[in-house]
Write an enzyme that holds these catalytic residues in place. Structure first.
Site, short mmCIF file in Angstrom:
data_model
loop_
_atom_site.label_atom_id
_atom_site.label_comp_id
_atom_site.label_asym_id
_atom_site.label_seq_id
_atom_site.Cartn_x
_atom_site.Cartn_y
_atom_site.Cartn_z
CG HIS A 140 -1.54 1.33 1.52
ND1 HIS A 140 -2.65 1.75 0.83
CD2 HIS A 140 -1.23 2.33 2.38
CE1 HIS A 140 -3.01 2.96 1.26
NE2 HIS A 140 -2.16 3.33 2.20
CB CYS A 163 -3.33 2.81 -2.54
SG CYS A 163 -2.54 1.19 -2.38
#
Length: 164
Positions: free
Chosen positions: A38, A108
């Protein structure tokens, strides 16, 4: 407010598997993955990221994920904060609305990559953006895809368009 000069741009990288990918991926996928990444872009004193509710921000390292596993220096930008926020708001109302989130195709890392290029002209490291295709190229990844597609990562923070 500083209108001149260069502002540092950092990529905060978090391993969502907390080390499990490094230990288990070879066994489960037949290929070695160092993490399930992430990412967030840190600029103008805030950390910006795209999650299932849209574009969020927090103070650097201030999301529920805590401190990043590592930080990549993306260089610096001449883009002032006001212009950057206008750009982010337009992304948040179009390409990166919450309902556009997809763990594999539009996550993301896609957001971080686009924002990094806007700010610095540079992409984020390919080992991060290539990860979904690496996983999906395995039989196990294909088998897990329906489950993984339903996952929405939400580390909290404030939504830039004020949507909740």
């Amino acid at each position: 407010m500083d209108h001149s000069g260069a502002h540092p741009v950092k990529l905060y990288v978090y391993d969502m598997s907390r080390g499990m990918a490094r230990q288990m991926s070879l066994l489960m996928l037949g290929k070695q993955l160092d993490g399930i990444w992430h990412t967030a872009v840190v600029v103008h004193g805030k950390e910006f990221y795209f999650v299932g509710e849209g574009i969020n921000h927090c103070s650097p390292g201030g999301s529920s994920l805590g401190e990043p596993d590592f930080v990549v220096d993306l260089g610096s930008t001449e883009v002032p904060e006001e212009i950057f926020m206008v750009y982010l708001t337009s992304l948040g109302e179009s390409t990166y609305r919450g309902d556009k989130y997809n763990l594999f195709e539009h996550n993301c890392n896609a957001f971080s990559n686009e924002v990094a290029q806007f700010l610095t002209g540079k992409k984020i490291p390919s080992y991060i953006t290539d990860l979904p295709s690496e996983v999906l190229s395995t039989p196990f990844g294909q088998a897990l895809r329906p489950l993984l597609d339903s996952i929405v990562i939400n580390p909290g923070g404030s939504n830039i368009t004020g949507q909740r």
